[in-house]
Scaffold this active site. Sequence first.
Site, PDB file in Angstrom:
ATOM      1  N   ASP A 319      42.258  73.307  51.215  1.00 60.92           N
ATOM      2  CA  ASP A 319      41.561  73.299  49.932  1.00 60.92           C
ATOM      3  C   ASP A 319      40.880  71.955  49.727  1.00 60.92           C
ATOM      4  O   ASP A 319      41.557  71.001  49.373  1.00 60.92           O
ATOM      5  CB  ASP A 319      42.502  73.656  48.780  1.00 60.92           C
ATOM      6  CG  ASP A 319      43.881  72.973  48.859  1.00 60.92           C
ATOM      7  OD1 ASP A 319      44.306  72.534  49.950  1.00 60.92           O
ATOM      8  OD2 ASP A 319      44.535  72.901  47.815  1.00 60.92           O
ATOM      9  N   GLU A 514      47.545  60.823  54.330  1.00 63.70           N
ATOM     10  CA  GLU A 514      47.573  62.269  54.576  1.00 63.70           C
ATOM     11  C   GLU A 514      46.500  62.715  55.558  1.00 63.70           C
ATOM     12  O   GLU A 514      46.625  63.748  56.211  1.00 63.70           O
ATOM     13  CB  GLU A 514      47.404  63.035  53.259  1.00 63.70           C
ATOM     14  CG  GLU A 514      46.074  62.749  52.576  1.00 63.70           C
ATOM     15  CD  GLU A 514      45.806  63.635  51.385  1.00 63.70           C
ATOM     16  OE1 GLU A 514      46.522  64.636  51.208  1.00 63.70           O
ATOM     17  OE2 GLU A 514      44.865  63.322  50.633  1.00 63.70           O
TER      18      GLU A 514
END
Length: 579
Positions: A319, A514
């Site tokens: 996403d 991340e």
Amino acid sequence: MHCLIVTIISSTLLFSFGDALLAPCDSQIYCTGEVLRQVQMAKLFDDDKYFVDMKLTTAPEVVLEAFANLSSEFPDKAVPSSEIKTFLQTYFEEPGNEFEQWTPSDWHSKPKFLSKVSDSKYRSWAEELHSLWKSLGRKIRDDVRDHPELYSQIYTPHPVVVPGGRFRELYYWDSYWVINGLLLSEMTETARGMILNFAYLVERYGIVPNGGRVYYERRSQPPFLPLMVESFYEATGDKDFLRQVLPALEREYSFWMQNRSVNVVTSELTHILNRYNVPVDHPRPESYSDDVELAEGLPTEAQKQLWMDLTSGAESGWDFSSRWFIDDTGRNNGSLRDTQTSAILPADLNAIMCRNERLLASFHRSLGNEEKALEYEKALSARIKAVESLLWDAEKGAWFDYNLVNKTRHHSFYPSNLAPLWAQCYSKPEMSDQAVHYLQDSGGLDYPNGIPTSLSDSGQQWDMPNAWPPLQHIIIEGLSGLHSAHAQELAFSLAQRWIQTNWRAFIKYEAMFEKYDVNGDGKPGGGGEYEVQLGFGWTNGVALQLLDQYGDRLSSGGRVPVCSCALIGLVYPVLKSLF
């Protein structure tokens, strides 16, 4: 290509599998209602997730009544931002109060894998990564269990290791790489507890939610729970544990087959494949204002469809990405407003389901249930045929997402195109050779810091120039598992490149991220809905796995040249003749 007819989807691609359209959850504060709408549209916080992670100071019905009384004092019941701030100060607490301090009791300073890392700089770094598990550990307070109505946090009975940053709670697919890292760190009990938490969530919801919040409870993420159990079982050989969690694995599998599958009829066969398809036609609570603004100007039904596809995109874990775009002509093109996740059969989701079917067969056989094992092997065989019929492109030598709108494959490069290689979801050995050649010619290996998530710089975070740890690992593991010296050397080259990227960024920023930028000299990625996050659970897990696998060869000195993979391609004919 076969002439295809999609039988389960209406011409408008609206949901048709039986579930009524739903809200994200039943809470009229955290998932729907005027409190959520007005607070989020007031944009009092940099991140919409902040509000929906706040704890109530009193019962929800009291908060709702107080807001109704407050809003009645203003024209059109529109509460000014200053009044909303005061309201929040009265009825909500800052996020984070749902957790208490917790240090994993099974952490110790010298796990065995560290001795396998020959480079002294990397070994010292690996020790620091191993120590990070202590800072990422969380234990949910008993008050969340006793007063769940006051929290968006979902109670789970065992402590967890979280991703980090804005992601304060457990997340589903992140945890696969976290658990693999924990097992290397010999933190078996922590890993066991995390898997038991997921089994607990399946028992409660029928799925593993996207994450540990009520606003995630009607969407999942890539179904990695069977792979977590595989990792744990390989590390411990604990058949009693396998027997304990197997019913949850089967229940989750049934959910995906009953609620996230599509029948596609060719001239020969009816194939069943899976997709991300969440029947929630509301803005995502944690990204509420973004979703409302994106849908502005669309007709009501188109808004609802977009919100469903955005939520389905969140279920995919990607996403967001140009991968989910389908424009007015039916092509893989457009912008975030063209997201049609539910109209795509993803190569990686079906690879995961393929691997899960193989694992479920293996688990049942280990426990002596041959009948069940054969049942899942039959499902596996059917899926491989479906994947090869719809997703495999023999001319290009890879697997591609399938577009249900115009019944074609999306030929853009994404690392997910190699997921069936990793899952061994193919029937002919030569397919793996073709896939390796596809990867080398794809343009995906042309960057110094890893494999980009796509070659499209859309501004979304699951696109160029970002490289994500799980995608690197899936490709590296897929290549390293082949009986080919060429593929195995390519896997090592990619591992060396990725570890150097992580390490150089760690030296520069004293943090793990991340995602990373494929360009430059080791820096975090960017784009998307929020700032890049520190921590970071799956990044640490992937790094530890690669340090364990290649620790005797990895070197912190020098730089892996971009042309290394092309060089391997030049010597491939010689290598092939030798093996």
